[in-house]
Design a protein around this motif. Structure first.
Motif, PDB file in Angstrom:
ATOM      1  N   GLU A   7       0.822  -1.220   0.000  1.00 15.82           N
ATOM      2  CA  GLU A   7       0.000   0.000   0.000  1.00 15.82           C
ATOM      3  C   GLU A   7       0.849   1.260   0.000  1.00 15.82           C
ATOM      4  O   GLU A   7       0.582   2.198  -0.745  1.00 15.82           O
ATOM      5  CB  GLU A   7      -0.923   0.023   1.230  1.00 15.82           C
ATOM      6  CG  GLU A   7      -2.243  -0.633   1.025  1.00 15.82           C
ATOM      7  CD  GLU A   7      -3.103  -0.513   2.286  1.00 15.82           C
ATOM      8  OE1 GLU A   7      -2.925   0.440   3.066  1.00 15.82           O
ATOM      9  OE2 GLU A   7      -3.965  -1.383   2.451  1.00 15.82           O
ATOM     10  N   ALA A   8       1.876   1.286   0.859  1.00 15.91           N
ATOM     11  CA  ALA A   8       2.747   2.457   0.946  1.00 15.91           C
ATOM     12  C   ALA A   8       3.480   2.680  -0.380  1.00 15.91           C
ATOM     13  O   ALA A   8       3.575   3.813  -0.860  1.00 15.91           O
ATOM     14  CB  ALA A   8       3.742   2.300   2.083  1.00 15.91           C
ATOM     15  N   ARG A   9       3.974   1.606  -0.976  1.00 10.43           N
ATOM     16  CA  ARG A   9       4.670   1.722  -2.263  1.00 10.43           C
ATOM     17  C   ARG A   9       3.723   2.226  -3.347  1.00 10.43           C
ATOM     18  O   ARG A   9       4.074   3.087  -4.153  1.00 10.43           O
ATOM     19  CB  ARG A   9       5.279   0.383  -2.661  1.00 10.43           C
ATOM     20  CG  ARG A   9       6.218   0.493  -3.839  1.00 10.43           C
ATOM     21  CD  ARG A   9       6.922  -0.808  -4.146  1.00 10.43           C
ATOM     22  NE  ARG A   9       7.855  -1.234  -3.133  1.00 10.43           N
ATOM     23  CZ  ARG A   9       9.074  -0.751  -2.969  1.00 10.43           C
ATOM     24  NH1 ARG A   9       9.508   0.196  -3.752  1.00 10.43           N
ATOM     25  NH2 ARG A   9       9.861  -1.203  -2.019  1.00 10.43           N
ATOM     26  N   GLU A  10       2.500   1.702  -3.374  1.00 10.28           N
ATOM     27  CA  GLU A  10       1.509   2.148  -4.358  1.00 10.28           C
ATOM     28  C   GLU A  10       1.167   3.622  -4.167  1.00 10.28           C
ATOM     29  O   GLU A  10       1.024   4.364  -5.141  1.00 10.28           O
ATOM     30  CB  GLU A  10       0.245   1.285  -4.278  1.00 10.28           C
ATOM     31  CG  GLU A  10       0.428  -0.097  -4.863  1.00 10.28           C
ATOM     32  CD  GLU A  10      -0.786  -0.999  -4.659  1.00 10.28           C
ATOM     33  OE1 GLU A  10      -1.818  -0.532  -4.109  1.00 10.28           O
ATOM     34  OE2 GLU A  10      -0.691  -2.175  -5.039  1.00 10.28           O
ATOM     35  N   THR A  11       1.046   4.065  -2.919  1.00 10.47           N
ATOM     36  CA  THR A  11       0.752   5.469  -2.629  1.00 10.47           C
ATOM     37  C   THR A  11       1.892   6.359  -3.125  1.00 10.47           C
ATOM     38  O   THR A  11       1.654   7.389  -3.767  1.00 10.47           O
ATOM     39  CB  THR A  11       0.518   5.692  -1.122  1.00 10.47           C
ATOM     40  OG1 THR A  11      -0.602   4.898  -0.721  1.00 10.47           O
ATOM     41  CG2 THR A  11       0.268   7.151  -0.808  1.00 10.47           C
ATOM     42  N   LEU A  12       3.130   5.968  -2.838  1.00 12.47           N
ATOM     43  CA  LEU A  12       4.281   6.742  -3.317  1.00 12.47           C
ATOM     44  C   LEU A  12       4.316   6.795  -4.843  1.00 12.47           C
ATOM     45  O   LEU A  12       4.612   7.844  -5.424  1.00 12.47           O
ATOM     46  CB  LEU A  12       5.585   6.139  -2.794  1.00 12.47           C
ATOM     47  CG  LEU A  12       6.023   6.584  -1.420  1.00 12.47           C
ATOM     48  CD1 LEU A  12       7.239   5.778  -0.972  1.00 12.47           C
ATOM     49  CD2 LEU A  12       6.337   8.065  -1.391  1.00 12.47           C
ATOM     50  N   GLN A  14       1.784   6.583  -6.900  1.00 14.86           N
ATOM     51  CA  GLN A  14       0.715   7.484  -7.344  1.00 14.86           C
ATOM     52  C   GLN A  14       1.118   8.940  -7.137  1.00 14.86           C
ATOM     53  O   GLN A  14       0.886   9.792  -8.005  1.00 14.86           O
ATOM     54  CB  GLN A  14      -0.592   7.197  -6.591  1.00 14.86           C
ATOM     55  CG  GLN A  14      -1.262   5.927  -7.032  1.00 14.86           C
ATOM     56  CD  GLN A  14      -2.470   5.602  -6.155  1.00 14.86           C
ATOM     57  OE1 GLN A  14      -2.670   6.182  -5.086  1.00 14.86           O
ATOM     58  NE2 GLN A  14      -3.270   4.640  -6.604  1.00 14.86           N
ATOM     59  N   MET A  15       1.740   9.223  -6.011  1.00 11.21           N
ATOM     60  CA  MET A  15       2.200  10.591  -5.749  1.00 11.21           C
ATOM     61  C   MET A  15       3.265  11.003  -6.765  1.00 11.21           C
ATOM     62  O   MET A  15       3.252  12.140  -7.260  1.00 11.21           O
ATOM     63  CB  MET A  15       2.749  10.700  -4.322  1.00 11.21           C
ATOM     64  CG  MET A  15       1.670  10.575  -3.253  1.00 11.21           C
ATOM     65  SD  MET A  15       2.342  10.506  -1.585  1.00 11.21           S
ATOM     66  CE  MET A  15       2.936  12.188  -1.400  1.00 11.21           C
ATOM     67  N   GLU A  20       2.892  14.871  -7.004  1.00 10.88           N
ATOM     68  CA  GLU A  20       2.372  15.350  -5.732  1.00 10.88           C
ATOM     69  C   GLU A  20       3.474  15.339  -4.670  1.00 10.88           C
ATOM     70  O   GLU A  20       4.084  14.304  -4.395  1.00 10.88           O
ATOM     71  CB  GLU A  20       1.217  14.438  -5.298  1.00 10.88           C
ATOM     72  CG  GLU A  20       0.463  14.910  -4.099  1.00 10.88           C
ATOM     73  CD  GLU A  20      -0.693  13.974  -3.771  1.00 10.88           C
ATOM     74  OE1 GLU A  20      -1.108  13.980  -2.600  1.00 10.88           O
ATOM     75  OE2 GLU A  20      -1.168  13.240  -4.661  1.00 10.88           O
TER      76      GLU A  20
END
Length: 173
Positions: A7-12, A14-15, A20
């Motif tokens: 999840e953290a890797r996917e969020t990064l 996407q950012m 972002e």
């Protein structure tokens, strides 16, 4: 590079893709293409990258002394944690150079794995020369050892001159 949850890797990622909170512009030496990234993500790849992107060591833009395609691969490792064989087949020597010069363990491991999987009688001497060139003064000699083992198993196809060009101590065991 620190372990991150999926999840953290996917969020990064996407950012990164949405630009972002990116705080650094980077580019390779052979291109004017710039990438906006998170300095902390690139810093997590190795201590050498951390030194290059540390606040105060740049003016918000860093040009790395290697090709743009290799920089894209490093960014890929930083955000996705992987590198593609297609890249390594085209940029092997540059990838080796950067992996050792900038101490990128993930790239060293990827290159080592690639060489082990792709070595053949046609390229074994080329792989040997690359392994010796880039793994000097490196504690982990897995890269060189893998190539030496392959050459040892296939030495009969080498010419007399090629055999003489190999350092005998490498084949001691």
């Amino acid at each position: 590079m620190p372990s991150l949850s999926r999840e953290a890797r996917e969020t990064l990622c996407q950012m990164f893709e949405n630009n972002e909170l990116t705080d650094l512009t980077v580019k390779g030496q052979d291109s004017e293409t710039c990438y906006r990234i998170h300095a902390i993500v690139l810093a997590s790849v190795s201590l050498k990258f951390k030194e290059k992107v540390r606040p105060g060591s740049h003016d918000g833009k860093v040009t790395f002394p290697f090709p743009d395609q290799v920089l894209k691969a490093i960014i890929g490792i930083a955000y996705h944690g992987r590198i593609e064989d297609e890249f390594l087949s085209r940029w092997l020597e540059d990838a080796l150079y950067v992996s050792f010069k900038f101490e990128v363990k993930e790239l060293q491991d990827a290159v080592s794995d690639y060489l082990e999987r792709k070595i053949s009688v046609d390229n074994m001497l080329h792989f040997w020369k690359l392994a010796k060139k880039f793994s000097k003064n490196v504690e982990n000699q897995n890269l060189t050892n893998s190539v030496v083992k392959f050459i040892s198993r296939n030495v009969e196809i080498l010419s007399h001159d090629e055999i003489l060009s190999l350092p005998i101590l490498a084949f001691k065991e």
